[in-house]
Write a protein that holds these residues in place. Structure first.
Motif, short mmCIF file in Angstrom:
data_model
loop_
_atom_site.label_atom_id
_atom_site.label_comp_id
_atom_site.label_asym_id
_atom_site.label_seq_id
_atom_site.Cartn_x
_atom_site.Cartn_y
_atom_site.Cartn_z
N LEU A 151 0.90 -1.16 0.02
CA LEU A 151 0.05 -0.04 0.12
C LEU A 151 0.89 1.32 0.10
N SER A 152 2.02 1.10 -0.62
CA SER A 152 2.92 2.14 -0.84
C SER A 152 2.62 3.39 -1.53
N SER A 153 3.34 4.71 -1.20
CA SER A 153 2.87 5.74 -2.10
C SER A 153 1.33 6.18 -2.25
N ASN A 154 0.69 6.15 -1.25
CA ASN A 154 -0.66 6.72 -1.16
C ASN A 154 -0.77 7.94 0.03
N SER A 155 -2.01 7.88 0.62
CA SER A 155 -1.96 8.81 1.60
C SER A 155 -2.39 8.32 2.84
N LEU A 156 -2.21 7.18 3.24
CA LEU A 156 -2.67 6.51 4.25
C LEU A 156 -2.34 7.13 5.64
N ASN A 157 -3.16 7.30 6.68
CA ASN A 157 -2.97 7.54 7.88
C ASN A 157 -3.37 6.97 9.14
N GLY A 158 -3.11 7.59 10.23
CA GLY A 158 -3.25 6.73 11.33
C GLY A 158 -2.30 5.56 11.66
N PRO A 159 -2.48 4.79 12.45
CA PRO A 159 -1.47 3.96 12.99
C PRO A 159 -1.46 2.63 12.20
N ILE A 160 -0.21 1.98 12.39
CA ILE A 160 -0.07 0.47 11.84
C ILE A 160 -0.61 -0.43 12.78
N PRO A 161 -1.90 -0.98 12.27
CA PRO A 161 -2.55 -1.61 13.31
C PRO A 161 -2.07 -2.99 13.56
N SER A 162 -2.39 -3.36 14.90
CA SER A 162 -1.76 -4.63 15.41
C SER A 162 -2.47 -5.68 14.98
N PHE A 163 -3.68 -5.67 14.36
CA PHE A 163 -4.11 -7.10 13.69
C PHE A 163 -3.41 -7.56 12.57
N LEU A 164 -2.60 -6.87 12.08
CA LEU A 164 -1.50 -7.15 10.92
C LEU A 164 -0.88 -8.60 11.36
N GLY A 165 -0.62 -8.48 12.58
CA GLY A 165 -0.16 -9.71 13.47
C GLY A 165 -0.81 -11.02 13.12
N LYS A 166 -1.95 -10.98 12.78
CA LYS A 166 -2.76 -11.95 12.46
C LYS A 166 -2.25 -12.82 11.26
N LEU A 167 -1.66 -12.19 10.41
CA LEU A 167 -1.39 -12.49 9.07
C LEU A 167 -0.04 -13.39 8.94
N VAL A 168 -0.31 -14.52 9.55
CA VAL A 168 1.12 -15.24 9.96
C VAL A 168 1.69 -15.60 8.74
N GLY A 169 1.21 -15.82 7.66
CA GLY A 169 1.89 -16.08 6.26
C GLY A 169 2.36 -15.06 5.51
N LEU A 170 2.07 -13.81 5.95
CA LEU A 170 2.53 -12.43 5.21
C LEU A 170 4.19 -12.62 5.21
N ALA A 171 4.47 -12.62 4.02
CA ALA A 171 6.01 -12.53 3.40
C ALA A 171 6.49 -11.18 3.00
N SER A 172 5.72 -10.14 2.64
CA SER A 172 6.06 -8.81 2.50
C SER A 172 5.09 -7.94 2.59
N LEU A 173 5.53 -6.77 3.43
CA LEU A 173 4.75 -5.76 3.78
C LEU A 173 5.40 -4.33 3.58
N ASP A 174 4.73 -3.61 2.70
CA ASP A 174 5.07 -2.33 2.17
C ASP A 174 4.06 -1.35 2.37
N LEU A 175 4.36 -0.25 3.32
CA LEU A 175 3.58 0.88 3.60
C LEU A 175 4.36 2.17 3.61
N SER A 176 5.57 2.07 2.89
CA SER A 176 6.29 3.18 2.75
C SER A 176 5.49 4.36 1.93
N ASN A 177 6.04 5.48 2.26
CA ASN A 177 5.79 6.75 1.59
C ASN A 177 4.05 7.10 1.81
N ASN A 178 3.91 6.94 2.99
CA ASN A 178 2.35 7.40 3.51
C ASN A 178 2.44 8.46 4.49
N HIS A 179 1.52 8.82 5.37
CA HIS A 179 1.40 9.60 6.61
C HIS A 179 1.25 8.61 7.77
#
Length: 330
Positions: A151-179
């Motif tokens: 979800l990089s290079s958008n205008s996301l705001n707020g916190p990085i949510p703790s529920f992402l920890g439920k995604l135990v199979g997640l191999a790549s997470l890109d939240l760069s270039n946001n707010h």
């Protein structure tokens, strides 16, 4: 500051490996999916990628923006470089065999449709370079098949949510270039498959959770935030890229065990002190920048450090030796 050229290369290689698992089809497009794609095209307007996909009469599986399985069901959907301001259509969830989709560099606004939870085979979400402006929706925490979120290079705001920890199979997470703001959640340590993490260019604060140091990540980018404290636990044996630049990290670099695979390393513009650890002579760097810290002592003569420019080591407390001026008494 160095140009971090490895970022796009690594992302491309990761996405390519995922998409190679989605075999192209020689079968014609399934009529159900063909109807849905027409609905999507009508709602999105003249997006070039979709137009090219529909230039083939009654066959969407051979378009550049789509891939299908052996039954003609759409498994990959791509829309990029559109010129119509629109939202991501909720009808995309009617492509029930979809495994990956991307919306890139288009004036898309709004949020991700909650109907995505209907896609039980979906593993890749890539929405980058758009006008999306939202907090990360909670329903993503229920999509446990996800392997990659970009979800990089958008205008996301707020916190990085703790529920992402439920995604135990997640191999790549890109939240760069946001707010994004707030702290990095400790729960990400439950994502044991996580190999690539990019939170750079946000407004994150606080310490980096120790739980991230328990992951075997090859790519870590946290540059240009307001992070503090100790980041020494991010130096893992298999890490190939580590970007910590432009934060307020403060730890003793002398005690860090630098892995031999670390090729791209930038911790410039921090408050890191101490000297170079002995382990650094075994590392074959392609990029290194430790400028604007509080480092002191000689730059090791063994290894690859002498090949870099003085600017890569400049503005520290008392670093010396090639490529900087010689140490006193030498």
């Amino acid at each position: 500051m160095v140009k971090h050229t490895s970022i796009s290369i690594l992302k491309f290689l990761f996405m390519s490996s995922l998409l190679l698992s989605i075999a192209p089809s020689t079968e014609p497009c399934h009529p159900i999916d063909y109807k849905v794609l027409h609905e999507i095209q009508e709602s999105m307007g003249s997006t070039p990628a979709l137009v090219s996909a529909f230039n083939l009469a009654n066959d969407c599986c051979n378009g550049r923006a789509l891939l299908c399985d052996s039954n003609g069901r759409v498994t990959f959907f791509s829309a990029s470089k559109g010129n119509t301001s629109t939202q991501i259509p909720s009808s995309i969830s009617q492509l029930e065999y979809l495994q990956a989709f991307e919306f890139m560099y288009s004036p898309i606004y709004g949020s991700l449709p909650s109907t995505l939870t209907k896609l039980k085979y979906l593993t890749v979400i890539r929405v980058s370079g758009t006008n999306l402006n939202f907090t990360i929706p909670s329903f993503l925490g229920n999509m446990t098949n996800l392997a990659s979120i970009d979800l990089s290079s958008n205008s996301l705001n707020g916190p990085i949510p703790s529920f992402l920890g439920k995604l135990v199979g997640l191999a790549s997470l890109d939240l760069s270039n946001n707010h994004l703001s707030g702290q990095i959640p400790q729960s990400l340590g439950y994502c044991k498959a996580l190999g690539s993490l990019d939170f750079s260019n946000n407004q994150l604060t606080g310490d980096v959770p120790k739980s991230l140091g328990q992951l075997d990540m090859e790519y870590v980018a946290l540059g240009s935030n307001q992070l503090t404290g100790d980041a020494s636990h991010l130096f893992q044996s298999n890490t190939g890229t580590l970007y910590l630049y432009s934060n307020r990290f403060a730890f003793n670099f002398s005690n860090v065990n630098v892995g031999s695979y670390l090729a791209y390393f930038d911790m410039s513009n921090n408050l890191v002190y101490g000297g170079f650890p002995p382990s650094i002579i075994n590392t074959l760097f392609e990029i290194i920048n430790v400028s604007n810290n509080r480092l002191c002592g000689p730059i090791p003569e063994d290894g690859t450090l002498e090949q870099f420019q003085a600017d890569d080591f400049a503005n520290n407390s008392c670093l010396c030796g090639r490529p900087l001026p010689p140490c006193s008494g030498s």
